[in-house]
Motif scaffolding. Structure first.
Motif, short mmCIF file in Angstrom:
data_model
loop_
_atom_site.label_atom_id
_atom_site.label_comp_id
_atom_site.label_asym_id
_atom_site.label_seq_id
_atom_site.Cartn_x
_atom_site.Cartn_y
_atom_site.Cartn_z
N ARG A 314 -45.89 -73.93 -16.06
CA ARG A 314 -44.45 -73.74 -15.95
C ARG A 314 -44.11 -72.44 -15.21
NH1 ARG A 314 -44.77 -75.16 -21.48
NH2 ARG A 314 -44.10 -73.05 -22.08
N TYR A 317 -44.41 -73.11 -11.54
CA TYR A 317 -43.25 -73.87 -11.06
C TYR A 317 -42.05 -72.94 -10.85
CZ TYR A 317 -39.30 -77.05 -10.97
OH TYR A 317 -38.15 -77.71 -10.59
N ARG A 318 -41.77 -72.08 -11.81
CA ARG A 318 -40.62 -71.19 -11.71
C ARG A 318 -40.78 -70.17 -10.59
NH1 ARG A 318 -41.35 -71.18 -17.39
NH2 ARG A 318 -42.26 -69.08 -17.29
N GLN A 325 -40.47 -76.23 -5.19
CA GLN A 325 -40.17 -76.82 -6.50
C GLN A 325 -39.80 -78.28 -6.37
OE1 GLN A 325 -37.07 -74.32 -8.09
NE2 GLN A 325 -38.50 -72.81 -8.93
N TYR A 344 -40.30 -81.75 -18.38
CA TYR A 344 -39.99 -80.33 -18.51
C TYR A 344 -38.65 -80.08 -17.84
CZ TYR A 344 -39.88 -75.41 -17.00
OH TYR A 344 -39.49 -74.13 -16.71
N TYR A 346 -36.07 -77.45 -16.28
CA TYR A 346 -36.02 -76.10 -15.71
C TYR A 346 -34.66 -75.49 -16.04
CZ TYR A 346 -36.23 -72.41 -12.12
OH TYR A 346 -36.22 -71.21 -11.45
N SER A 349 -32.55 -73.05 -13.71
CA SER A 349 -32.02 -73.55 -12.44
C SER A 349 -30.50 -73.50 -12.41
CB SER A 349 -32.49 -74.99 -12.23
OG SER A 349 -31.90 -75.53 -11.06
N LYS A 354 -29.72 -80.02 -14.37
CA LYS A 354 -30.93 -79.20 -14.24
C LYS A 354 -32.12 -80.10 -13.95
CE LYS A 354 -29.26 -75.61 -17.41
NZ LYS A 354 -29.08 -74.58 -16.40
#
Length: 401
Positions: A314, A317-318, A325, A344, A346, A349, A354
């Motif tokens: 995670r 990803y962030r 992304q 998941y 986010y 965002s 989201k």
């Protein structure tokens, strides 16, 4: 001739010129013409003045930055004297504002080194603050004159055959960084890291460049031609907290450089709390790694799966750009609880709704993968799962563990 670990062939003759002031003219004092040491191993190397080749170029310059290294320098410099290389050799030392007795030790060893046919160049400054490892290494390179550069840290020790064996490899692979296997000191420190350094296959020297461990051949083992070093460019001189070796390694890869490892232990690699590497924040390393991953791998993929739906996956990803992304098709895992959540979200965002990224079992996920699972920590379970998919490292997946 093919280049090491997937790199290009030799540099074209019209390639990069020598960098910095490589000292086109040298002033060699006749007073330095002392007898060669009685050590039979060292008698094969010519005395200093006759060892200097045409245009004041020696074959190999050992590049040694020094900052407050008094407790290690004797052992380090002894290992320079004991090299079994019979060609022309010089030691280029740059003192980065040491406040201990480092310079006295270096001056003491200068006479013994030159008696052994090893020219010694000493530079440095005594300002109130050190300029950093990158600056010191650059200055040591600039004041040196060798056709090849052998990097050494003041707290490490070379095996006698290091220069000879790495020069042989560097001649064969002219646009590669040449490394070697190491022995960690103390022996029980950073066990997983040392095992990774020593056991990467030659293909993995390039495919595993995105991992958290950093360069796939560690900086104190680097050996390369001056021509290639100048083609890549100098070390970052940002000072404390800058991973200058990692940034140089990334630029080396960007410019098509190869990576080769001499599969012998040629260096004792010391671990201690004062090492410069401890001043670099983990988040600084992470940010550089993510950008390099995006530039070298993700830009070539239209979609991919992140293997690890937990904290590290995670976080990756962030950390990605918005464009990358959007390429994340799914997370995958073996944890049934994570898979059962289905996706998941986010939360950070700004998009509405989201983004929600599916979480799948690894057998149901689609490659290519960016793998955020640490190697060598699951008793072989992860590695076995990966092997069942019959994928090719560097094409179907990259490790980012």
């Amino acid at each position: 001739m093919s280049e090491a670990a997937g790199g290009p062939g030799p540099l074209a003759r019209e390639g990069p010129r020598a960098c910095g002031s490589a000292r086109a003219e040298c002033n060699r004092s006749a007073a330095l013409s002392r007898p060669v040491s009685d050590n039979p191993q060292l008698q094969a190397r010519a005395p200093v003045p006759s060892a200097i080749g045409e245009g004041c170029r020696v074959q190999v310059s050992i590049i040694l930055p020094v900052h407050n290294a008094e407790c290690w320098l004797d052992e380090c410099l002894k290992s320079v004297v004991e090299q079994d290389f019979q060609g022309s050799l010089e030691l280029s030392v740059f003192n980065d504002a040491s406040k201990d007795s480092s310079m006295s030790i270096i001056e003491k060893w200068k006479f013994r080194l030159e008696d052994a046919g090893i020219w010694v160049i000493i530079g440095g400054h005594d300002s109130s603050r050190p300029q950093g490892v990158g600056f010191a290494k650059n200055q040591a390179v600039i004041q040196s004159s060798g056709t090849y550069l052998c990097f050494l840290d003041s707290d490490d020790v070379m095996m006698p055959q290091r220069v000879r064996l790495q020069l042989e490899a560097a001649i064969q692979y002219p646009s590669s960084i040449i490394g070697c296997r190491v022995r960690r000191e103390p022996l029980d420190s950073t066990e997983r890291y040392t095992r990774w350094i020593n056991n990467l296959t030659h293909g993995q020297l390039l495919t595993q460049v995105f991992t958290s461990h950093g360069p796939t051949v560690i900086m104190p083992t680097w050996f390369c031609s001056r021509e290639w070093f100048c083609h890549v460019g100098k070390f970052d001189e940002g000072g404390k907290g800058v991973p200058e070796d990692l940034l140089f390694f990334y630029e080396h890869i960007r410019k098509g450089g190869g990576v080769f490892r001499v599969d012998q232990c040629l260096l004792q690699y010391r671990y201690h709390p004062q090492a410069a590497t401890h001043s670099v924040l983990e988040e600084t390393i992470w940010a550089h790694r993510v950008r390099f991953l995006e530039d070298r791998a993700l830009k070539h993929w239209t979609s991919f799966t992140i293997w690890n739906a937990g904290k590290q996956g995670r976080k990756l990803y962030r950390s990605l750009s918005s464009a990358n992304q959007k390429k994340v098709a799914a997370f995958c895992d073996v944890d049934e609880n994570k898979i059962a959540k289905g996706f998941y979200t986010y939360q950070e965002s700004q998009e509405r709704p989201k983004p929600q990224i599916p979480i799948k079992h690894f057998r149901d996920a689609t490659p290519p993968f960016i793998i955020c699972v640490k190697l060598d920590l699951t008793g072989g379970a992860f590695e076995e799962n990966l092997n069942t998919l019959d994928l090719k490292e560097g094409i179907d997946y990259h490790h980012f563990n």
